[in-house]
Structure formats: C-alpha cells, structure tokens
Write an enzyme that holds these catalytic residues in place. Structure first.
Site, mmCIF file in Angstrom:
data_model
loop_
_atom_site.group_PDB
_atom_site.id
_atom_site.type_symbol
_atom_site.label_atom_id
_atom_site.label_comp_id
_atom_site.label_asym_id
_atom_site.label_seq_id
_atom_site.Cartn_x
_atom_site.Cartn_y
_atom_site.Cartn_z
ATOM 1 N N SER A 189 -47.092 19.870 20.856
ATOM 2 C CA SER A 189 -45.935 20.384 20.473
ATOM 3 C C SER A 189 -45.472 20.228 19.122
ATOM 4 O O SER A 189 -45.314 18.877 19.056
ATOM 5 C CB SER A 189 -44.752 20.045 21.551
ATOM 6 O OG SER A 189 -43.451 20.466 21.019
ATOM 7 N N GLY A 244 -41.762 11.068 23.762
ATOM 8 C CA GLY A 244 -42.254 9.627 23.356
ATOM 9 C C GLY A 244 -41.457 8.460 23.995
ATOM 10 O O GLY A 244 -41.773 7.051 23.863
ATOM 11 N N ASP A 269 -51.125 7.488 25.470
ATOM 12 C CA ASP A 269 -50.386 8.565 26.087
ATOM 13 C C ASP A 269 -50.766 9.966 26.009
ATOM 14 O O ASP A 269 -50.452 10.484 24.905
ATOM 15 C CB ASP A 269 -48.842 8.249 25.975
ATOM 16 C CG ASP A 269 -47.897 9.027 27.047
ATOM 17 O OD1 ASP A 269 -48.627 9.590 28.200
ATOM 18 O OD2 ASP A 269 -46.872 9.369 26.552
ATOM 19 N N CYS A 305 -38.536 25.603 41.671
ATOM 20 C CA CYS A 305 -39.573 24.230 41.788
ATOM 21 C C CYS A 305 -38.759 23.353 42.700
ATOM 22 O O CYS A 305 -39.652 22.523 43.354
ATOM 23 C CB CYS A 305 -39.552 23.813 40.558
ATOM 24 S SG CYS A 305 -40.518 24.777 39.237
ATOM 25 N N GLY A 318 -45.008 13.842 25.022
ATOM 26 C CA GLY A 318 -43.562 14.371 25.110
ATOM 27 C C GLY A 318 -42.797 14.078 24.058
ATOM 28 O O GLY A 318 -43.235 13.805 22.977
#
Length: 398
Positions: free
Chosen positions: A196, A176, A170, A356, A174
């Site tokens: 991150s 996870g 992946d 958005c 992110g």
C-alpha cells in the site's frame, strides 16, 4: 402479479430468529414467533436466478443500491442467516458461483491498493489512534479499542520471546504499530513490507518524525521479493490476501525469512470447520483476491514448510468486539463519510463491518494466532505458556 412463493421459501429457510419482511407490492409477512429482530423491506424485485447463483453478491449489491432496506440490527440479522443451515448463504441449493482470481505480484499489489489506498484519512475517521486495522486483544471487557490494540501487539511480541537487539520482519505491516512498539519497547530492529502506497508513506514519515531510522525500516514491495533472514517474523491479517493457490508459498516464505530456530507469529482469519473460502460480494467490493482458509489448510501448509507449531490461539470473540466498536465509530462519522464518498460507499462499508461481526459471532469464521518455529518445536521457547502471560503483565497488557 409476480408469484412470491420462492422468495418466501428462501426467507423461511434463512432465518432462525423472528423477522418481518415487506415486499415490493406492500405485502408484509412475519417469520418466526416473538419480537422481530429486524424488518427487511424489498423495494424492487430481485431476480431469483441472481439469488440462486450469487446470493451474497446479489443481496449485498441490493443493499448498497437501496433496493433493500434493513430496519433494526443488521449484525443480528446477518448472524441469524449464518446460523441457519438452510439459509441461502449455507445451503448448496442457494450456492454462489466464485470466480478464480490470479495472484501475481502485480495483481496482488493492485488488490491491496484498491482496499488500503482509499486514503489514510478514511481509516483515521473510525480506527483508533494506533491506526491498527486488525483484530484487537481484549484482556479485559473494559479495555478501550486503543488499549486492546496495544495489547494485541505486545501479546504477539511476548509470544515470540524476543531479546533486545534481535531482528523482526512484519509481513504486511499496515501503518506500522507493531514495528514501532517492537523498536521502542522491546529494543528490536524492525522491518516491514507493504504493497500500500498510503501505508508506506505514513510509516516512512513516522519513522523520520520519531528519529527511528536506525531501528525501523519499511519497504514498498511484495513479501516474495525478500531475501534477508530475521530472528522473528510476524504477519497480521495478511494471509487472507494471498489467495488459495499461494498459501503454500506464503508459509514457505515465512520459513525462508527465519534464521534457524527462529520464531514466527502468524495471525489471520481462519475457518474452524469448512472455512469461509471466498465471498463473492466481499471479493468484488472489499477485498479483491481475498481467500479465507480453514485451519486444516493452514496446518497442512505449515507441515509442508517443515515449520513446527508451538501454540494455536483462537480469538474469535475478540474480532467480533473489535468490529462492533469499528461499526459504532463508523456510524458516528456517517455524515462525513457520505459527504466525501457517497451514500452507496457508506452502505457498502456499513454492511461489510456488520456482516463480518455477525460472521465471527456465529462462528462462521475465526481469527487464529499460530506460533511457529523453524526447527525443533520450542527450542528457543520456555517449557510452558506461562512466559507469555508473565510477559503480558510485565508489558502492561491490561
């Protein structure tokens, strides 16, 4: 007294729904007929030269700084701006200047950390319990956001047609969620990479807490540093961060990380037509270095990589709904956010989420899932798409 003619021309061209505008000197003007969807209050003069050269940046900063107030539905207001071909966001005479942005590994890491390392506690305030910060998949209008995020992960894994014991990478993992579902429900060995520090720490702790060290692995590194190959590759909400100049390399890396006839599911924000490209305000305040490619760009890079396309699924309405729920959640914690981060920060994120949502609602941008194969298309996949939806049912995609 300042001549407001040019301002009135901009407003008249920019909205295809009725609005009210109150200028800094108290003058009020109505545009369109019928009940206004919103009222714009300009507390200060905004320089015309700034509007003409940096429209979204100028208005975005003015809103953050309280120079502009919006009474009414902000999402609907932004949607009508996107929907008007003559608006300052769409017409070349009101075009914005977009700076180029380098994407070395060092800069990419700094860009990602500026957004995601605000702190896990910030995202925990308004994301659902899965801590998933990407478009959900609403199999039913009644799905909760949490259910829809579980749906999305399972829908992705089902498309890949995985088998127990296989491996999945992946890219941009992110917090996870996909990796943990892959390991626990699909019996896959899952590996994730992120830039991150906050996400890496979160996932590492969860791996240890759930005793999954033999099946889930996470690395704090750039995807371009990887060398191992995997049966499957996923990447959700990632290619928007790599930059226009690196998209070809990104798709080549996806291919290079796959075994022969391996499958990849790439999920990201994509323009259906010209594409949204780079928005100056979002680039400065939300996603430094971000770039949204159009669908033709992505298809071109996929062709260059020699991967083949098995399926393309647009999920525009799903992301609109996701953002609307995030906005509602964010409003519920407004006092907490303002207390911790300040009024300007709150207004910045509120504008980002609603703008958005409006962008997806108007069709200005879309989110698309690309199912790809390294090798002849469909070699490892069933003949029809029915396998995806049968698997969705089997894995309780509601």
């Amino acid at each position: 007294m300042l001549d407001k003619t040019i301002y009135k021309q901009i407003f008249k061209a920019s909205f295809n729904a009725p609005i009210d505008v109150e200028f800094w000197d108290g003058e009020q003007v109505s545009y369109g007929t019928g009940e206004p969807i919103a009222k714009i209050i300009l507390h200060e003069v905004i320089p015309i030269k700034d509007i003409m050269s940096h429209a979204s940046l100028t208005f975005g900063e003015a809103y953050m700084d309280g120079k502009i107030e919006i009474q009414g539905n902000l999402q609907k207001l932004v949607n009508t701006v996107y929907s008007s071909k003559e608006s300052f966001l769409n017409n070349s005479k009101f075009s914005k200047l977009i700076p180029k942005h380098a994407h070395t590994e060092k800069i990419s890491k700094a860009d990602v950390q500026s957004h995601y390392d605000i702190g896990n506690d910030f995202y925990e305030m308004w994301l659902d319990p899965t801590m998933t910060y990407s478009c959900a998949y609403f199999a039913s209008e009644d799905d909760s956001l949490e259910d829809a995020q579980w749906n999305k992960v399972r829908h992705i894994l089902n498309k890949l047609h995985t088998k127990p014991g296989e491996t999945v990478l992946d890219i941009g993992c992110g917090w996870g969620t996909l990796m943990f579902i892959a390991a626990k429900e699909y019996n896959l060995e899952a590996t994730g990479v992120t830039l991150s520090q906050e996400q890496y720490d979160f996932v590492s702790h969860k791996i240890e807490a759930e005793g999954l060290q033999d099946r889930v692995h996470v690395y704090l590194k750039d995807y371009r540093e990887l060398e191992q190959t995997y049966d499957h590759v996923t990447s959700v909400g990632m290619f928007e961060h790599v930059g226009k100049e690196n998209l070809e390399e990104y798709f080549m890396q996806v291919k290079n990380r796959l075994v022969d006839n391996g499958t990849a599911l790439i999920h990201g924000i994509t323009g259906q037509h010209d594409g949204a490209g780079v928005d100056a305000w979002i680039n400065k305040y939300i996603f430094p270095g971000g770039y949204i490619p159009n669908i033709a760009e992505n298809i071109g890079h996929i062709m260059t990589s020699s991967m083949q396309i098995d399926d393309v699924e647009p999920l525009r309405r799903h992301y609109q709904k996701t953002l609307e729920i995030w906005t509602e959640n964010f409003h519920h914690v407004s006092e907490e956010v303002i207390s911790k981060y300040g009024e300007r920060f709150y207004r910045m994120w509120d504008l980002y989420l609603q703008a958005c949502a409006a962008s997806f609602e108007s069709g200005n941008i879309d989110v698309v899932q690309y199912l790809l194969t390294k090798g002849p298309s469909g070699t490892k996949l069933p003949m029809t798409r029915s396998y995806i939806y049968n698997a969705d049912i089997a894995h309780n995609v509601k």
